[in-house]
Write a protein that holds these residues in place. Structure first.
Motif, PDB file in Angstrom:
ATOM      1  N   ALA A 145       0.743  -1.459   0.111  1.00  9.93           N
ATOM      2  CA  ALA A 145      -0.063   0.112   0.553  1.00  9.93           C
ATOM      3  C   ALA A 145       1.190   1.068  -0.208  1.00  9.93           C
ATOM      4  CB  ALA A 145      -0.314   0.331   1.035  1.00  9.93           C
ATOM      5  N   SER A 146       1.978   1.608   0.409  1.00  3.04           N
ATOM      6  CA  SER A 146       2.925   2.351   1.104  1.00  3.04           C
ATOM      7  C   SER A 146       3.752   2.523  -0.468  1.00  3.04           C
ATOM      8  CB  SER A 146       3.791   2.215   1.873  1.00  3.04           C
ATOM      9  OG  SER A 146       3.118   2.608   2.757  1.00  3.04           O
ATOM     10  N   PHE A 147       3.934   1.492  -1.475  1.00  8.47           N
ATOM     11  CA  PHE A 147       4.580   1.495  -2.756  1.00  8.47           C
ATOM     12  C   PHE A 147       3.819   1.947  -3.295  1.00  8.47           C
ATOM     13  CE2 PHE A 147       5.485  -0.242  -6.788  1.00  8.47           C
ATOM     14  CZ  PHE A 147       7.024   0.386  -7.128  1.00  8.47           C
ATOM     15  N   ARG A 148       2.754   1.988  -3.530  1.00  3.48           N
ATOM     16  CA  ARG A 148       1.646   2.210  -4.700  1.00  3.48           C
ATOM     17  C   ARG A 148       1.312   3.999  -4.318  1.00  3.48           C
ATOM     18  NH1 ARG A 148      -4.191   3.352  -3.878  1.00  3.48           N
ATOM     19  NH2 ARG A 148      -4.145   2.353  -2.312  1.00  3.48           N
ATOM     20  N   LEU A 149       1.447   4.234  -2.344  1.00  2.00           N
ATOM     21  CA  LEU A 149       1.259   5.648  -2.053  1.00  2.00           C
ATOM     22  C   LEU A 149       2.520   6.031  -2.719  1.00  2.00           C
ATOM     23  CD1 LEU A 149      -0.111   8.080  -0.933  1.00  2.00           C
ATOM     24  CD2 LEU A 149       0.832   6.356   1.616  1.00  2.00           C
ATOM     25  N   TYR A 150       3.472   6.336  -2.325  1.00  2.00           N
ATOM     26  CA  TYR A 150       4.347   6.356  -2.830  1.00  2.00           C
ATOM     27  C   TYR A 150       4.809   6.695  -4.317  1.00  2.00           C
ATOM     28  CZ  TYR A 150      10.303   6.585  -2.975  1.00  2.00           C
ATOM     29  OH  TYR A 150      11.311   7.504  -2.611  1.00  2.00           O
ATOM     30  N   THR A 151       4.313   6.475  -4.987  1.00  4.03           N
ATOM     31  CA  THR A 151       4.628   6.548  -6.208  1.00  4.03           C
ATOM     32  C   THR A 151       3.128   7.230  -7.085  1.00  4.03           C
ATOM     33  OG1 THR A 151       4.727   3.930  -6.599  1.00  4.03           O
ATOM     34  CG2 THR A 151       4.630   5.239  -8.648  1.00  4.03           C
ATOM     35  N   GLU A 152       2.585   7.676  -6.060  1.00  4.99           N
ATOM     36  CA  GLU A 152       1.139   8.046  -6.992  1.00  4.99           C
ATOM     37  C   GLU A 152       1.535   9.974  -6.400  1.00  4.99           C
ATOM     38  OE1 GLU A 152      -2.828   6.846  -6.598  1.00  4.99           O
ATOM     39  OE2 GLU A 152      -2.489   4.950  -6.708  1.00  4.99           O
ATOM     40  N   LEU A 153       2.384   9.304  -4.711  1.00  5.12           N
ATOM     41  CA  LEU A 153       2.135  11.155  -4.588  1.00  5.12           C
ATOM     42  C   LEU A 153       3.844  11.516  -5.950  1.00  5.12           C
ATOM     43  CD1 LEU A 153       3.048  10.652  -0.384  1.00  5.12           C
ATOM     44  CD2 LEU A 153       0.452  12.179  -1.690  1.00  5.12           C
ATOM     45  N   GLN A 154       4.763  10.965  -5.777  1.00  2.00           N
ATOM     46  CA  GLN A 154       5.529  11.520  -7.051  1.00  2.00           C
ATOM     47  C   GLN A 154       5.240  11.693  -8.094  1.00  2.00           C
ATOM     48  OE1 GLN A 154       8.882   8.305  -6.959  1.00  2.00           O
ATOM     49  NE2 GLN A 154      10.225   9.606  -5.837  1.00  2.00           N
ATOM     50  N   GLN A 155       3.699  10.948  -8.742  1.00  2.00           N
ATOM     51  CA  GLN A 155       3.164  11.121 -10.497  1.00  2.00           C
ATOM     52  C   GLN A 155       2.472  13.091  -9.828  1.00  2.00           C
ATOM     53  OE1 GLN A 155       0.992   7.481 -10.363  1.00  2.00           O
ATOM     54  NE2 GLN A 155       2.730   6.372 -11.821  1.00  2.00           N
ATOM     55  N   LEU A 156       1.967  13.366  -8.900  1.00  2.00           N
ATOM     56  CA  LEU A 156       1.565  14.192  -8.220  1.00  2.00           C
ATOM     57  C   LEU A 156       2.110  15.313  -7.992  1.00  2.00           C
ATOM     58  CD1 LEU A 156      -1.704  13.625  -5.561  1.00  2.00           C
ATOM     59  CD2 LEU A 156      -1.514  13.652  -8.072  1.00  2.00           C
ATOM     60  N   GLY A 157       3.551  15.504  -8.917  1.00  2.00           N
ATOM     61  CA  GLY A 157       4.495  16.665  -7.996  1.00  2.00           C
ATOM     62  C   GLY A 157       4.799  16.324  -6.760  1.00  2.00           C
ATOM     63  N   PHE A 158       4.845  16.195  -5.944  1.00  3.30           N
ATOM     64  CA  PHE A 158       5.709  16.266  -4.627  1.00  3.30           C
ATOM     65  C   PHE A 158       6.727  15.412  -4.427  1.00  3.30           C
ATOM     66  CE2 PHE A 158       1.080  15.866  -3.139  1.00  3.30           C
ATOM     67  CZ  PHE A 158       0.558  16.701  -2.531  1.00  3.30           C
ATOM     68  N   LYS A 159       7.779  16.192  -4.009  1.00  4.89           N
ATOM     69  CA  LYS A 159       8.559  16.183  -3.914  1.00  4.89           C
ATOM     70  C   LYS A 159       8.937  14.865  -2.158  1.00  4.89           C
ATOM     71  CE  LYS A 159      11.080  18.424  -7.232  1.00  4.89           C
ATOM     72  NZ  LYS A 159      11.865  17.312  -8.421  1.00  4.89           N
TER      73      LYS A 159
END
Length: 250
Positions: A145-159
């Motif tokens: 679940a965290s891997f999915r979150l990590y990936t999507e946050l990067q795609q949203l533009g978060f550092k």
């Protein structure tokens, strides 16, 4: 005399049946009572109502084992990730590279369950030397679940910044483990230096977040499995706690 024999026989049979039934009922009551206690115990520690605690109660080891290896831990983690993304999508990411998300590592990105399987599921007093050897192996798997979150946050533009209670001497193996688990392209990995040794996690992590703010970063969100990952000063706009009934860090 003989006319009363059937009655006496019936009474003996009834009492025997009643005793057996009570014994069975007692077993039925005792087992759920342990389960209910452990459900309530887990709720209390997750909500931080229990405050400081040191080991998993002996009566809850089986409960924690079943939870950590079962569907409930996975679905709890997925629900937290879903709520996190729901919030993250409302953030206006400016594009200047200053909107950041801070992640803890252990039981947030990486799972140390393989270690705790061999150490009583949190019921044993923490063995720092044994845990350091496990960290050095760099074999902790990613939490899905965290891997999915990590990936999507990067795609949203978060550092992405990583802030762990691990020590500086563990940098190489920690980075190796993160790469192995698929957590790449983060901006910086914070670990405890010599000046951070002995500090409570709440203070240490607050100070590191303050450093980010002083550098002009906006901490839009943070994720961790301990309240000490999230509390203190220089906190994120919004924080999300992941489940962890294995241990407590103040």
């Amino acid at each position: 005399m003989n006319s009363g024999q059937p009655t006496i026989t019936f009474l003996i049979f009834f009492l025997s049946l009643a005793t057996t039934t009570l014994s069975s009922s007692d077993q039925l009551i005792r087992l759920p009572t342990d389960h209910l206690f452990c459900e309530s115990w887990k709720y209390s520690i997750e909500a931080n109502d229990a405050a400081v605690w040191y080991v998993v109660p002996e009566r809850c080891v089986t409960f924690v084992k079943e939870y950590m290896n079962g569907d409930r831990y996975r679905t709890d983690s997925e629900v937290v990730a879903d709520y996190t993304l729901e919030y993250a999508k409302t953030v206006n990411v400016s594009g200047d590279g200053k909107d950041v998300w801070v992640f803890d590592i252990d039981e947030t990105l990486l799972s140390n369950l393989p270690y705790y399987v061999n150490h009583g599921y949190g019921s044993e007093v923490f063995d720092e030397k044994a845990f350091d050897e496990w960290v050095d192996s760099a074999e902790a798997p990613a939490l899905p679940a965290s891997f999915r979150l990590y990936t999507e946050l990067q795609q949203l533009g978060f550092k992405i910044f990583l802030l762990t209670g691990r020590s500086e001497f563990q940098r190489e193996c920690t980075d190796r483990n993160l790469q192995y688990a698929g957590f790449t392209n983060y901006e910086k990995l914070f670990l405890r230096g010599d000046s951070d040794l002995g500090k409570l996690a709440t203070l240490y992590k607050s100070e590191k977040r303050q450093e980010l703010i002083d550098e002009g970063y906006r901490i839009r969100g943070s994720s961790g499995d301990q309240w000490s990952d999230l509390f203190g000063f220089a906190t994120a706009d919004r924080s999300f706690k992941l489940p962890n009934p294995l241990y407590y860090i103040p």
